[in-house]
Enzyme design. Sequence first.
Site, PDB file in Angstrom:
ATOM      1  N   TYR A 153       0.919  -1.321  -0.107  1.00  0.00           N
ATOM      2  CA  TYR A 153      -0.040   0.129  -0.012  1.00  0.00           C
ATOM      3  C   TYR A 153       0.913   1.134   0.145  1.00  0.00           C
ATOM      4  CZ  TYR A 153      -4.992  -1.870   0.770  1.00  0.00           C
ATOM      5  OH  TYR A 153      -6.115  -2.269   0.618  1.00  0.00           O
TER       6      TYR A 153
ATOM      7  N   ASP B 283      -3.358 -18.031   0.214  1.00  0.00           N
ATOM      8  CA  ASP B 283      -4.496 -18.659  -0.784  1.00  0.00           C
ATOM      9  C   ASP B 283      -5.077 -19.672   0.143  1.00  0.00           C
ATOM     10  OD1 ASP B 283      -1.976 -20.107  -0.750  1.00  0.00           O
ATOM     11  OD2 ASP B 283      -2.044 -20.701  -2.688  1.00  0.00           O
TER      12      ASP B 283
ATOM     13  N   ASP C 281      -6.313  -6.927   4.109  1.00  0.00           N
ATOM     14  CA  ASP C 281      -7.600  -6.112   3.509  1.00  0.00           C
ATOM     15  C   ASP C 281      -8.665  -7.064   2.661  1.00  0.00           C
ATOM     16  OD1 ASP C 281      -9.240  -3.967   2.286  1.00  0.00           O
ATOM     17  OD2 ASP C 281      -8.335  -4.379   0.266  1.00  0.00           O
TER      18      ASP C 281
ATOM     19  N   ASP D 225     -12.509  -8.895   4.328  1.00  0.00           N
ATOM     20  CA  ASP D 225     -13.780  -8.734   3.518  1.00  0.00           C
ATOM     21  C   ASP D 225     -14.613 -10.199   3.509  1.00  0.00           C
ATOM     22  OD1 ASP D 225     -13.563  -6.188   3.059  1.00  0.00           O
ATOM     23  OD2 ASP D 225     -14.034  -6.224   0.785  1.00  0.00           O
TER      24      ASP D 225
HETATM   25  C1  IPM Z   1     -10.379  -1.097   4.013  1.00  0.00           C
HETATM   26  C2  IPM Z   1     -10.708  -0.395   2.782  1.00  0.00           C
HETATM   27  C3  IPM Z   1      -9.568   0.498   2.454  1.00  0.00           C
HETATM   28  C4  IPM Z   1      -8.224  -0.306   2.313  1.00  0.00           C
HETATM   29  C5  IPM Z   1      -9.623   1.432   1.151  1.00  0.00           C
HETATM   30  C6  IPM Z   1     -11.150   2.355   1.129  1.00  0.00           C
HETATM   31  C7  IPM Z   1      -8.507   2.361   0.662  1.00  0.00           C
HETATM   32  O1  IPM Z   1     -10.818  -1.166   1.582  1.00  0.00           O
HETATM   33  O2  IPM Z   1     -10.246  -0.242   4.946  1.00  0.00           O
HETATM   34  O3  IPM Z   1     -10.272  -2.470   4.115  1.00  0.00           O
HETATM   35  O4  IPM Z   1      -7.942  -0.850   1.229  1.00  0.00           O
HETATM   36  O5  IPM Z   1      -7.600  -0.361   3.345  1.00  0.00           O
HETATM   37 MG    MG Z   2     -10.959  -3.396   2.350  1.00  0.00          MG
END
Ligand code: IPM
Ligand code: MG
Length: 365
Positions: free
Chosen positions: A141, A224, A248, A252
């Site tokens: 990042y 993975d 990240d 999710d």
């Molecule tokens: C998160 C989001 C952020 C990230 C974005 C909005 C920059 O996806 O906080 O998970 O990738 O860190």
């Molecule tokens: Mg995210």
Amino acid sequence: MAKTVLCLPGDGIGPEVTAEAIKLLECLGTDFGLSLRIEHGAVGGSAYDQYGVPLPETTLAAAHGADAVLLGAVGGPKWETLPYESRPERGLLALRSELGLFANLRPAVTYPQLADASSLKTELVSGLDILIVRELTGGIYFGQPRGVRTVENGEQEGFNTLVYRESEIERIARVAFDVARKRNRRLCSVDKANVLEATELWRKVATSIGNEYADVELSHMYVDNAAMQLVCRPKQFDVIVTTNMFGDILSDVAAMLTGSIGMLPSASLAADGKGMYEPIHGSAPDIAGKGIANPLATLLSVAMMLRYSLNETRLATLVESAVERVLDDGFRTADLVAGGTQPVSTSQMGTAVVAVLRDLSGDIL
Ligand code: IPM
Ligand code: MG
């Protein structure tokens, strides 16, 4: 002295969900005697529209001065064609980096009331309680060099750099070991050490820090496989520690195990104790302005703020139990409803949590 919380609603559904958090904080002030000063600032696309930059100096200064920051979400299609440095996401990344918020805690807990809202079978997710510790100020990042350049034949080439120093890995590993100690003492470090040197070092450093934590069981997993394990046997995990980008993605995935991404809060912490709190769901432009977003991830982020930055553990637990109570009572926003049930709006959900807290205050005070 009253502590200061800086509220940065941001874009998309950010203003809708943070409005519920403000309602909650106000209730904690009036009914529970929490003394707070709430300031407001601009970040993301809305800051760009107003000030021409995604992180105005005034916002950064206010964030430095505050005891904690509450952030809604940033980003949206309106700003997607801007140059990278002006994009809403850059505002968020700059905040994380400028405040030194290297440790991102993302708990994924499946509430019993919502186990059937998950896309996975109930028995796989019921009782799930995972904590993802994501490194937040390094890795690909932030690594330099980065950009898009033109190469020999006039073709464009995009490039980013995955880079980690020993010291960066060490400090996030320590945070993860420390929290694992307060939980079930199992830590899984996720990397791609079979391919990427930077994460081979990650594994080496995590292992060596592990020697100081003999009471925590350390395991390693390639990313993975971790993604696969999260959707096939998620309850094997207690604490996961991983890089910025893997964290990240995996957070999710973990969110969906809990029934909805609208349920996951997060805390981003600096070495000096400063914290920024945000729902992990993002700005959800498709539902912005409709009043249907789930505010619970933001309210649970307030609970994390109470616990980690404001030293109000009792109030944090109260907020968490109020959220459980409204779920018990059958309140569901659109992301959580199973066929037939009438969903409540964002503000009805926030109001319901506040109403439960008001009830509780009678019992407690
Ligand atoms: C998160 C989001 C952020 C990230 C974005 C909005 C920059 O996806 O906080 O998970 O990738 O860190
Ligand atoms: Mg995210």
